[in-house]
Design a protein around this motif. Structure first.
Motif, PDB file in Angstrom:
ATOM      1  N   LYS A 148       0.696  -1.266   0.485  1.00  9.97           N
ATOM      2  CA  LYS A 148       0.012   0.174   0.172  1.00  9.97           C
ATOM      3  C   LYS A 148       0.755   1.043   0.109  1.00  9.97           C
ATOM      4  N   LYS A 149       1.717   0.975   0.905  1.00 10.14           N
ATOM      5  CA  LYS A 149       2.653   2.619   0.708  1.00 10.14           C
ATOM      6  C   LYS A 149       3.915   2.603  -0.660  1.00 10.14           C
ATOM      7  N   PHE A 150       3.788   1.514  -1.587  1.00  9.22           N
ATOM      8  CA  PHE A 150       3.883   1.879  -2.200  1.00  9.22           C
ATOM      9  C   PHE A 150       3.710   2.454  -3.437  1.00  9.22           C
ATOM     10  N   VAL A 151       2.157   2.470  -3.658  1.00  8.30           N
ATOM     11  CA  VAL A 151       0.809   2.050  -4.393  1.00  8.30           C
ATOM     12  C   VAL A 151       0.653   3.766  -4.073  1.00  8.30           C
ATOM     13  N   SER A 152       0.521   4.402  -3.050  1.00  6.76           N
ATOM     14  CA  SER A 152       0.611   5.894  -2.653  1.00  6.76           C
ATOM     15  C   SER A 152       1.902   6.444  -3.091  1.00  6.76           C
ATOM     16  N   LEU A 153       2.792   5.964  -2.799  1.00  5.61           N
ATOM     17  CA  LEU A 153       4.389   6.916  -3.047  1.00  5.61           C
ATOM     18  C   LEU A 153       4.218   6.520  -5.313  1.00  5.61           C
ATOM     19  N   TRP A 154       3.931   5.741  -5.641  1.00  8.10           N
ATOM     20  CA  TRP A 154       3.912   5.788  -6.856  1.00  8.10           C
ATOM     21  C   TRP A 154       3.097   6.797  -7.794  1.00  8.10           C
ATOM     22  N   LYS A 155       2.080   7.051  -6.777  1.00 14.33           N
ATOM     23  CA  LYS A 155       1.522   8.205  -7.314  1.00 14.33           C
ATOM     24  C   LYS A 155       1.648   9.558  -7.204  1.00 14.33           C
ATOM     25  N   ASP A 156       2.673   9.526  -5.757  1.00 13.69           N
ATOM     26  CA  ASP A 156       3.739  10.821  -6.145  1.00 13.69           C
ATOM     27  C   ASP A 156       4.625  11.082  -6.923  1.00 13.69           C
ATOM     28  N   VAL A 157       4.789  10.189  -7.309  1.00 10.87           N
ATOM     29  CA  VAL A 157       5.926  10.136  -8.669  1.00 10.87           C
ATOM     30  C   VAL A 157       5.861  10.225  -9.488  1.00 10.87           C
ATOM     31  N   SER A 158       4.037   9.924 -10.068  1.00  6.85           N
ATOM     32  CA  SER A 158       3.555  10.352 -11.323  1.00  6.85           C
ATOM     33  C   SER A 158       3.488  11.822 -11.053  1.00  6.85           C
ATOM     34  N   SER A 159       2.921  12.318 -10.150  1.00  4.69           N
ATOM     35  CA  SER A 159       2.023  13.695 -10.028  1.00  4.69           C
ATOM     36  C   SER A 159       3.576  14.986 -10.341  1.00  4.69           C
ATOM     37  N   GLY A 181      19.059   4.107 -10.780  1.00  2.00           N
ATOM     38  CA  GLY A 181      18.247   4.713 -11.372  1.00  2.00           C
ATOM     39  C   GLY A 181      17.465   3.603 -12.700  1.00  2.00           C
ATOM     40  N   ILE A 182      17.902   2.293 -13.211  1.00  6.11           N
ATOM     41  CA  ILE A 182      17.681   1.819 -14.692  1.00  6.11           C
ATOM     42  C   ILE A 182      16.244   1.074 -13.807  1.00  6.11           C
ATOM     43  N   LEU A 183      16.768   0.479 -12.332  1.00  3.94           N
ATOM     44  CA  LEU A 183      15.377   0.245 -11.670  1.00  3.94           C
ATOM     45  C   LEU A 183      13.709   1.010 -12.265  1.00  3.94           C
ATOM     46  N   MET A 184      14.434   2.359 -11.754  1.00  8.44           N
ATOM     47  CA  MET A 184      13.076   3.424 -11.913  1.00  8.44           C
ATOM     48  C   MET A 184      12.858   3.656 -13.284  1.00  8.44           C
ATOM     49  N   ASP A 185      13.446   3.596 -14.372  1.00 12.22           N
ATOM     50  CA  ASP A 185      13.558   3.788 -15.478  1.00 12.22           C
ATOM     51  C   ASP A 185      12.201   2.844 -16.644  1.00 12.22           C
ATOM     52  N   LEU A 186      12.508   1.807 -15.929  1.00 12.24           N
ATOM     53  CA  LEU A 186      11.884   0.519 -16.430  1.00 12.24           C
ATOM     54  C   LEU A 186      10.714   0.710 -15.720  1.00 12.24           C
ATOM     55  N   LEU A 187      10.701   0.826 -14.097  1.00 10.29           N
ATOM     56  CA  LEU A 187       9.548   0.536 -13.868  1.00 10.29           C
ATOM     57  C   LEU A 187       8.784   2.210 -13.799  1.00 10.29           C
ATOM     58  N   GLU A 188       8.960   2.681 -14.171  1.00  4.12           N
ATOM     59  CA  GLU A 188       7.301   4.007 -14.615  1.00  4.12           C
ATOM     60  C   GLU A 188       7.695   4.391 -16.325  1.00  4.12           C
ATOM     61  N   GLY A 189       8.556   3.758 -17.734  1.00  7.44           N
ATOM     62  CA  GLY A 189       8.460   3.266 -18.466  1.00  7.44           C
ATOM     63  C   GLY A 189       7.095   2.096 -18.674  1.00  7.44           C
ATOM     64  N   GLY A 190       7.847   1.107 -17.722  1.00  8.52           N
ATOM     65  CA  GLY A 190       7.159  -0.152 -18.026  1.00  8.52           C
ATOM     66  C   GLY A 190       5.264  -0.036 -17.585  1.00  8.52           C
ATOM     67  N   THR A 191       5.220   1.031 -17.035  1.00  6.95           N
ATOM     68  CA  THR A 191       4.393   1.190 -15.978  1.00  6.95           C
ATOM     69  C   THR A 191       3.352   1.866 -16.737  1.00  6.95           C
ATOM     70  N   HIS A 192       3.778   2.571 -17.518  1.00  5.84           N
ATOM     71  CA  HIS A 192       2.555   3.800 -17.763  1.00  5.84           C
ATOM     72  C   HIS A 192       2.574   3.314 -18.642  1.00  5.84           C
ATOM     73  N   THR A 193       3.414   3.350 -19.935  1.00  6.29           N
ATOM     74  CA  THR A 193       3.258   2.892 -21.759  1.00  6.29           C
ATOM     75  C   THR A 193       2.276   1.580 -21.903  1.00  6.29           C
ATOM     76  N   ILE A 194       2.220   0.790 -20.931  1.00  7.06           N
ATOM     77  CA  ILE A 194       1.794  -0.334 -21.649  1.00  7.06           C
ATOM     78  C   ILE A 194      -0.144   0.315 -20.632  1.00  7.06           C
ATOM     79  N   SER A 195      -0.814   0.788 -19.882  1.00  8.94           N
ATOM     80  CA  SER A 195      -1.589   1.291 -19.216  1.00  8.94           C
ATOM     81  C   SER A 195      -2.028   2.010 -19.856  1.00  8.94           C
ATOM     82  N   ILE A 196      -1.149   2.915 -20.498  1.00 10.77           N
ATOM     83  CA  ILE A 196      -1.800   4.143 -21.494  1.00 10.77           C
ATOM     84  C   ILE A 196      -2.878   3.507 -22.257  1.00 10.77           C
TER      85      ILE A 196
END
Length: 512
Positions: free
Chosen positions: A208-219, A309-324
């Motif tokens: 749950k903490k990660f989900v909330s944190l990821w919303k803050d990252v995206s915004s 940094g590489i983990l962040m690149d892949l996590l951010e790109g892989g999550t948003h590109t596919i879901s959008i």
């Protein structure tokens, strides 16, 4: 004037800033009076700009790719805008994109960086923000070979099938309105996090903490920091609380990634041998990165911050590109029921009485591929990828100075009436007898960009999008949650442009 006031409101100026702006405006007038611009360079056409802020008001007050598209109709496909004191080239044509991403690819192989991106993505120690050079090539090579190659994408077939099955089960068990936007986010985030680390970041004790944190990252990533363009106004981020928010998010994010890394670093060979996921799916990406980091195989430039940094690149790109892509695709099909019915007929016709979809089945689904291409033409997940000129370069008859930011308006190219017949219309048929593809060679369709900085995860994204959408249209009948009401297609502002409001729908199981 209304746009200027909107800018003031958007960045929540402190009252004292108006005194500073007035002072700066006086100095600007004096500078303009005594300083004659150098007319020796042939610069691209430019819309009028305001003192101090340049054209920022036209990019901050609404969706920038729309505004730049509108301005390009008047000022041309190569247009010079000013982000405060920073010159930026807006490119809105297929020819301009080819000139930058192919003809002069090396000259534009750098990315501009913002303060927020540096804080959250460990720039320049990652891949996306790292300047072009040997370190960048090494890191990108690691990502491509160890996670994003066709061989590795094939190896994730079992994870893809399991995650899709979970998605289908959630839909089947639901008796009411489905939030498909949220479901697609959970699927794509679960898929990329399992491929990277062997488990879902959204589950477990810290889920749950990660989900909330990821919303803050995206915004935070989607926000515009005025200090990046007008350095003497950097203090505004402190006054309105934005700097404190980003620093908090960066700290919590680093702590989370540290837990991920520490959970894998200390394991013995015996413990790895007992790892069920390791035996079933193969070595995960975090373990591979840590082996490289600990063995110093790539030299001192590959540090723990590079791993994060590489983990962040892949996590951010892989999550948003596919879901959008998934949510826009389902949005367009729900708006155009005839397209949905036609795709269902193709998928069910190929499968006949079988339930499970194979990669061989997907290869035959030409209309599915056409629907995906048409969706990406109208709704590229990143409509304005950024580059930066590494040196002075002549581009289509104009002079571009080193350090100039370059925004390729993929959104505008996808709606260019010189290329596309009825460009605003959703019509997958346009791709049925066309060789145009989105892999970076056809510059009229570049949702993943092209060249050295093109997205390396196309195969990973397409494998997941094709498989999930084919299963959704095969196994369920779909309709909008508010039947008879026009679907709101408003976009949200940010680096990744998804829907402004969640996609809500109703599903009923198809009887085979």
């Amino acid at each position: 004037m209304s746009k200027f006031l909107s800018l003031m409101d958007a960045i929540k100026f402190h009252p004292f800033v108006f005194q500073a702006l007035a002072t700066f405006f006086i100095f600007w007038i004096i500078h303009k009076w005594f300083h004659k611009p150098n007319g020796s360079k042939k610069l691209p056409p430019s819309p009028p700009k305001l003192p101090i802020i340049g054209n920022l008001h036209q990019l901050m007050s609404s969706l920038p790719h729309h505004n730049l598209h509108r301005l390009s109709r008047k000022y041309g496909p190569l247009m010079l805008v000013h982000l405060g004191s920073m010159p930026a080239l807006a490119v809105s044509s297929m020819e301009g994109a080819r000139a930058i991403l192919k003809t002069n690819d090396l000259s534009f192989a750098d990315r501009p960086t913002s303060w927020v991106a540096k804080k959250l993505f460990y720039g320049p120690k990652d891949v996306s923000l790292s300047p072009y050079g040997e370190n960048w090539r090494q890191r990108k090579s690691i990502c491509v070979l160890q996670l994003l190659s066709n061989r590795r994408v094939d190896s994730f077939r079992a994870i893809r099938k399991e995650e899709t099955s979970l998605l289908l089960k959630k839909i089947e068990d639901s008796s009411g309105v489905l939030n498909l936007s949220q479901m697609f986010f959970e699927f794509s985030n679960g898929m990329i996090s399992r491929a990277m680390s062997g488990h879902k970041f959204s589950e477990g004790e810290n889920g749950k903490k990660f989900v909330s944190l990821w919303k803050d990252v995206s915004s935070s990533v989607g926000a515009i920091n005025i200090g990046d363009f007008i350095p003497w106004l950097s203090w505004v981020a402190r006054v309105n609380g934005f700097k404190a928010k980003v620093q908090r998010v960066a700290k919590e994010l680093d702590e989370f990634l540290e837990l991920v890394i520490q959970g894998r670093m200390g394991r013995t060979r015996e413990e790895k041998a007992k790892d069920i996921d390791l035996n079933k799916y193969g070595e995960n990406f975090v373990d591979i990165l840590l082996d490289i980091y600990q063995s110093n195989a790539y030299g001192v430039s590959f540090c723990k911050e590079s791993v994060k940094g590489i983990l962040m690149d892949l996590l951010e790109g892989g999550t948003h590109t596919i879901s959008i892509a998934q949510e826009w695709m389902m949005s367009e099909m729900l708006r155009h029921p005839e397209v949905l019915k036609r795709l269902q007929a193709e998928v069910r016709g190929i499968l006949k009485d079988r339930v499970d979809i194979t990669d061989h089945d997907l290869e035959k689904m030409t209309y599915l591929k056409a629907v995906i291409k048409e969706t990406l033409r109208l709704h590229p997940p990143i409509p304005l990828p950024l580059h930066k000129a590494r040196n002075d370069v002549k581009l289509m008859g104009y002079e571009v100075s080193a350090g100039t930011w370059v925004a390729i308006n993929i959104f505008a190219i996808g709606r260019d009436p010189k290329i596309w017949d009825e460009p605003e219309k959703f019509n997958p048929d346009r791709f049925l007898n066309s060789s145009i593809d989105f892999k970076g060679q056809d510059f009229e369709l570049i949702p993943f960009s092209s060249g050295r900085r093109g997205c390396p995860g196309i195969s990973f994204a397409m494998a997941n999008i094709e498989y999930t959408i084919a299963n959704l249209v095969q196994k369920f009948e779909w309709k909008l949650a508010e039947d008879g009401k026009e679907l709101d297609m408003t976009e949200r502002q940010g680096l990744h442009v998804g829907r402004a409001v969640p996609l809500l729908a109703l599903a009923s199981k198809y009887q085979f």
